[in-house]
Design an enzyme around this catalytic site. Structure first.
Site, PDB file in Angstrom:
ATOM      1  NE  ARG A 118     -36.892  16.209  61.037  1.00  0.00           N
ATOM      2  CZ  ARG A 118     -36.928  15.371  62.057  1.00  0.00           C
ATOM      3  NH1 ARG A 118     -35.882  15.288  62.858  1.00  0.00           N
ATOM      4  NH2 ARG A 118     -37.985  14.646  62.285  1.00  0.00           N
ATOM      5  CE  LYS A 140     -34.413  26.797  40.499  1.00  0.00           C
ATOM      6  NZ  LYS A 140     -34.916  27.101  39.142  1.00  0.00           N
ATOM      7  CD  GLU A 182     -28.734  25.269  31.168  1.00  0.00           C
ATOM      8  OE1 GLU A 182     -29.124  26.446  31.190  1.00  0.00           O
ATOM      9  OE2 GLU A 182     -29.455  24.313  31.556  1.00  0.00           O
ATOM     10  CE  LYS A 224     -27.956  28.746  39.049  1.00  0.00           C
ATOM     11  NZ  LYS A 224     -28.244  27.397  38.621  1.00  0.00           N
ATOM     12  CD  GLU A 234     -37.420  29.667  39.525  1.00  0.00           C
ATOM     13  OE1 GLU A 234     -36.317  29.102  39.553  1.00  0.00           O
ATOM     14  OE2 GLU A 234     -38.373  29.272  38.875  1.00  0.00           O
ATOM     15  NE  ARG A 238     -32.317  29.742  41.152  1.00  0.00           N
ATOM     16  CZ  ARG A 238     -31.629  29.000  41.987  1.00  0.00           C
ATOM     17  NH1 ARG A 238     -31.587  29.314  43.264  1.00  0.00           N
ATOM     18  NH2 ARG A 238     -30.965  27.947  41.556  1.00  0.00           N
ATOM     19  CG  ASN A 242     -36.214  28.365  35.230  1.00  0.00           C
ATOM     20  OD1 ASN A 242     -35.241  27.654  35.424  1.00  0.00           O
ATOM     21  ND2 ASN A 242     -37.035  28.734  36.185  1.00  0.00           N
ATOM     22  CG  HIS A 245     -34.542  25.756  31.488  1.00  0.00           C
ATOM     23  ND1 HIS A 245     -33.748  26.633  30.799  1.00  0.00           N
ATOM     24  CD2 HIS A 245     -33.697  24.994  32.227  1.00  0.00           C
ATOM     25  CE1 HIS A 245     -32.476  26.420  31.106  1.00  0.00           C
ATOM     26  NE2 HIS A 245     -32.414  25.431  31.974  1.00  0.00           N
ATOM     27  CG  HIS A 249     -37.663  21.409  32.133  1.00  0.00           C
ATOM     28  ND1 HIS A 249     -37.907  22.191  33.245  1.00  0.00           N
ATOM     29  CD2 HIS A 249     -36.323  21.246  32.098  1.00  0.00           C
ATOM     30  CE1 HIS A 249     -36.755  22.484  33.841  1.00  0.00           C
ATOM     31  NE2 HIS A 249     -35.792  21.923  33.150  1.00  0.00           N
ATOM     32  CG  HIS A 262     -30.903  20.000  31.121  1.00  0.00           C
ATOM     33  ND1 HIS A 262     -32.241  20.192  31.393  1.00  0.00           N
ATOM     34  CD2 HIS A 262     -30.278  21.150  31.497  1.00  0.00           C
ATOM     35  CE1 HIS A 262     -32.411  21.398  31.919  1.00  0.00           C
ATOM     36  NE2 HIS A 262     -31.237  21.993  31.993  1.00  0.00           N
TER      37      HIS A 262
HETATM   38  P1  NAD Z   1     -24.893  14.483  33.287  1.00  0.00           P
HETATM   39  O1  NAD Z   1     -24.754  14.666  34.722  1.00  0.00           O
HETATM   40  O2  NAD Z   1     -25.749  13.363  32.804  1.00  0.00           O
HETATM   41  O3  NAD Z   1     -23.448  14.340  32.642  1.00  0.00           O
HETATM   42  C1  NAD Z   1     -23.329  14.136  31.258  1.00  0.00           C
HETATM   43  C2  NAD Z   1     -22.511  12.876  30.922  1.00  0.00           C
HETATM   44  O4  NAD Z   1     -21.125  13.169  31.072  1.00  0.00           O
HETATM   45  C3  NAD Z   1     -22.784  11.707  31.835  1.00  0.00           C
HETATM   46  O5  NAD Z   1     -22.692  10.522  31.090  1.00  0.00           O
HETATM   47  C4  NAD Z   1     -21.647  11.807  32.844  1.00  0.00           C
HETATM   48  O6  NAD Z   1     -21.376  10.608  33.487  1.00  0.00           O
HETATM   49  C5  NAD Z   1     -20.525  12.220  31.943  1.00  0.00           C
HETATM   50  N1  NAD Z   1     -19.416  12.925  32.567  1.00  0.00           N
HETATM   51  C6  NAD Z   1     -19.459  13.776  33.611  1.00  0.00           C
HETATM   52  N2  NAD Z   1     -18.263  14.352  33.780  1.00  0.00           N
HETATM   53  C7  NAD Z   1     -17.438  13.826  32.853  1.00  0.00           C
HETATM   54  C8  NAD Z   1     -16.071  14.034  32.527  1.00  0.00           C
HETATM   55  N3  NAD Z   1     -15.339  14.950  33.149  1.00  0.00           N
HETATM   56  N4  NAD Z   1     -15.535  13.319  31.528  1.00  0.00           N
HETATM   57  C9  NAD Z   1     -16.302  12.426  30.834  1.00  0.00           C
HETATM   58  N5  NAD Z   1     -17.603  12.200  31.068  1.00  0.00           N
HETATM   59  C10 NAD Z   1     -18.162  12.914  32.068  1.00  0.00           C
HETATM   60  O7  NAD Z   1     -25.471  15.801  32.582  1.00  0.00           O
HETATM   61  P2  NAD Z   1     -25.166  17.365  32.793  1.00  0.00           P
HETATM   62  O8  NAD Z   1     -25.359  17.961  31.475  1.00  0.00           O
HETATM   63  O9  NAD Z   1     -23.928  17.587  33.547  1.00  0.00           O
HETATM   64  O10 NAD Z   1     -26.355  17.817  33.760  1.00  0.00           O
HETATM   65  C11 NAD Z   1     -27.689  17.731  33.350  1.00  0.00           C
HETATM   66  C12 NAD Z   1     -28.570  17.673  34.567  1.00  0.00           C
HETATM   67  O11 NAD Z   1     -28.408  18.874  35.316  1.00  0.00           O
HETATM   68  C13 NAD Z   1     -30.024  17.565  34.243  1.00  0.00           C
HETATM   69  O12 NAD Z   1     -30.616  16.590  35.081  1.00  0.00           O
HETATM   70  C14 NAD Z   1     -30.577  18.928  34.573  1.00  0.00           C
HETATM   71  O13 NAD Z   1     -31.927  18.900  34.964  1.00  0.00           O
HETATM   72  C15 NAD Z   1     -29.690  19.351  35.694  1.00  0.00           C
HETATM   73  N6  NAD Z   1     -29.602  20.799  35.888  1.00  0.00           N
HETATM   74  C16 NAD Z   1     -29.785  21.270  37.145  1.00  0.00           C
HETATM   75  C17 NAD Z   1     -29.658  22.625  37.375  1.00  0.00           C
HETATM   76  C18 NAD Z   1     -29.774  23.150  38.783  1.00  0.00           C
HETATM   77  O14 NAD Z   1     -29.830  24.367  38.963  1.00  0.00           O
HETATM   78  N7  NAD Z   1     -29.761  22.296  39.788  1.00  0.00           N
HETATM   79  C19 NAD Z   1     -29.366  23.511  36.332  1.00  0.00           C
HETATM   80  C20 NAD Z   1     -29.190  22.988  35.062  1.00  0.00           C
HETATM   81  C21 NAD Z   1     -29.298  21.622  34.838  1.00  0.00           C
HETATM   82  N1  GLY Z   2     -31.048  26.448  36.342  1.00  0.00           N
HETATM   83  C1  GLY Z   2     -31.998  27.399  36.811  1.00  0.00           C
HETATM   84  C2  GLY Z   2     -31.757  27.831  38.217  1.00  0.00           C
HETATM   85  O1  GLY Z   2     -30.830  27.427  38.863  1.00  0.00           O
HETATM   86  O2  GLY Z   2     -32.518  28.604  38.719  1.00  0.00           O
END
Ligand code: NAD
Ligand code: GLY
Length: 364
Positions: A118, A140, A182, A224, A234, A238, A242, A245, A249, A262
């Site tokens: 939890r 998130k 982003e 942010k 949100e 907030r 998006n 997005h 998405h 992404h």
């Molecule tokens: P990712 O986590 O897939 O990383 C991209 C690639 O880079 C992967 O292959 C990873 O292993 C590699 N990598 C990571 N750090 C590295 C480094 N320092 N050197 C070399 N390689 C490295 O992708 P991302 O773009 O970081 O994140 C995308 C994800 O984030 C999506 O799933 C998206 O939905 C999510 N997201 C979430 C939020 C939120 O608010 N929670 C906001 C935006 C995006």
């Molecule tokens: N990436 C959108 C949010 O965090 O609200």
């Protein structure tokens, strides 16, 4: 080193930004539990940074779970792998999870932290530009479902974010550019000066000039943090985060998770949102064209959605967007570059025109 606070009352936390932060273990937040630490990372990041991260937490018992790399592993199956590791190891409520990786690792780890026993503490150590400017901040967390992106999740804040800019040295250029999508989002929705600064400094930024990278991450996190502090769950503002997005998405889901990054999908989605803003009369064609130009020319982002996604497919994936209320899909559109707003009731013919525009997006 820069420090920004995400101001959420008793759940407030710091974001530390700077180079070689993983060598500075005094940054471990005072407010995390003193129990065992489990670092969650993946097969790409672990050979690069796991040892550094382990020495950062060397005052505690520290183990790791190494996941498969990629968006296609952002699933409930992966969540279950981590639950099994924690349960078999009898990890208790004083355990702290550490997300060492990009947004995929961060979203997965946060969701496990939100739900295991939890709720247990977690710390974000983001290692991509995208995760340092966006996904590690704001709480998130979650995973994808085959029927939609990020459909299973929770709002759950980390105890601290450690954005070590040195780790960006190993980040592939494609991932860097996806992260800038982003970053550009913050300028487009909230800060014209920042957008113009990004426009003017794009070539140095694409070369990861260290001082500029720290400034970019700081300004992005400030914007942010301010929005999240006003509207954590949100209910209103907030949603502006998006921008692009809803389209993005749908592109990710339609193309199969992991095939379009992404950030790449968000870039296409932001140009589509600018195109729709033009069609509904919110912005001029020169403003819409400027959005396209900065993303495409300066930041070398592909802004044309894959033509194999039909208008009908777009509409189907977009119908399950989390911003849909009573079957009405809300769009984040631009009043101007640097000023976004929330719209609903978009005439379907205008939406279809944007969805079907392909490479003519934002053109006169
Ligand atoms: P990712 O986590 O897939 O990383 C991209 C690639 O880079 C992967 O292959 C990873 O292993 C590699 N990598 C990571 N750090 C590295 C480094 N320092 N050197 C070399 N390689 C490295 O992708 P991302 O773009 O970081 O994140 C995308 C994800 O984030 C999506 O799933 C998206 O939905 C999510 N997201 C979430 C939020 C939120 O608010 N929670 C906001 C935006 C995006
Ligand atoms: N990436 C959108 C949010 O965090 O609200």
């Amino acid at each position: 080193m820069q420090k920004i606070i995400v101001d959420l009352g008793e759940r407030s936390y710091p974001i530390f930004i700077g180079s070689e932060l993983l060598a500075q273990s005094h940054l471990i937040p005072m407010n995390i539990n003193e129990g065992r630490v489990v670092i969650v990372t993946n097969t790409v990041v672990s050979p690069l940074y796991l040892e550094k991260a382990k020495s950062f937490f060397s005052d505690r018992s520290c183990s790791q779970v190494v996941l498969q790399d990629g968006e296609s592993f952002k699933t409930l199956e992966t969540i279950n792998v981590i639950y099994k590791f924690l349960l078999e190891g009898k990890y208790d409520r004083k355990t702290t999870l550490v997300a060492l990786g990009g947004g995929v690792v961060g979203d997965i780890t946060g969701f496990v932290a939100a739900t295991y026993l939890r709720g247990i503490d977690f710390v974000q150590v983001p290692t991509t530009l995208l995760s340092q400017v966006d996904s590690s901040v704001g709480g998130k967390t979650g995973v994808n479902h085959e029927l939609g992106k990020n459909m299973i999740g929770a709002f759950y804040q980390p105890r601290c974010v450690i954005a070590d800019t040195s780790v960006l040295s190993t980040l592939p250029q494609r991932e860097l550019k996806a992260g800038f999508a982003e970053v550009l989002k913050y300028g487009l929705i909230n800060d014209l000066d920042f957008f113009e600064w990004l426009d003017s400094n794009s070539s140095e930024l694409l070369q990861k000039e260290p001082a500029l990278m720290t400034s970019v991450i700081k300004r992005s996190c400030e914007i942010k943090a301010e929005i999240v502090a006003k509207d954590e769950r949100e209910a209103g503002a907030r949603a502006l985060l998006n921008f692009g997005h809803t389209f993005g998405h749908a592109i990710e889901a339609a193309m199969g998770f992991g095939n379009v990054l992404h950030g790449e999908a968000v870039a296409m989605g932001m140009v589509m949102a600018a195109d729709l803003s033009l069609r509904v009369g919110w912005i001029s064609s020169s403003e819409a064209f400027r959005v396209r130009q900065v993303l495409e020319n300066n930041f070398q982002l592909n802004i044309v959605p894959p033509d194999k996604i039909s208008v009908e497919q777009f509409l189907e994936f977009m119908a399950s967007d989390k911003k849909t209320e009573n079957n009405i899909l809300k769009f984040i559109l631009l009043h101007a570059v640097g000023d976004a707003g929330i719209s609903s009731e978009i005439p379907i013919n205008l939406l279809r025109a944007t969805l079907g525009a392909g490479s003519s997006l934002c053109e006169d």
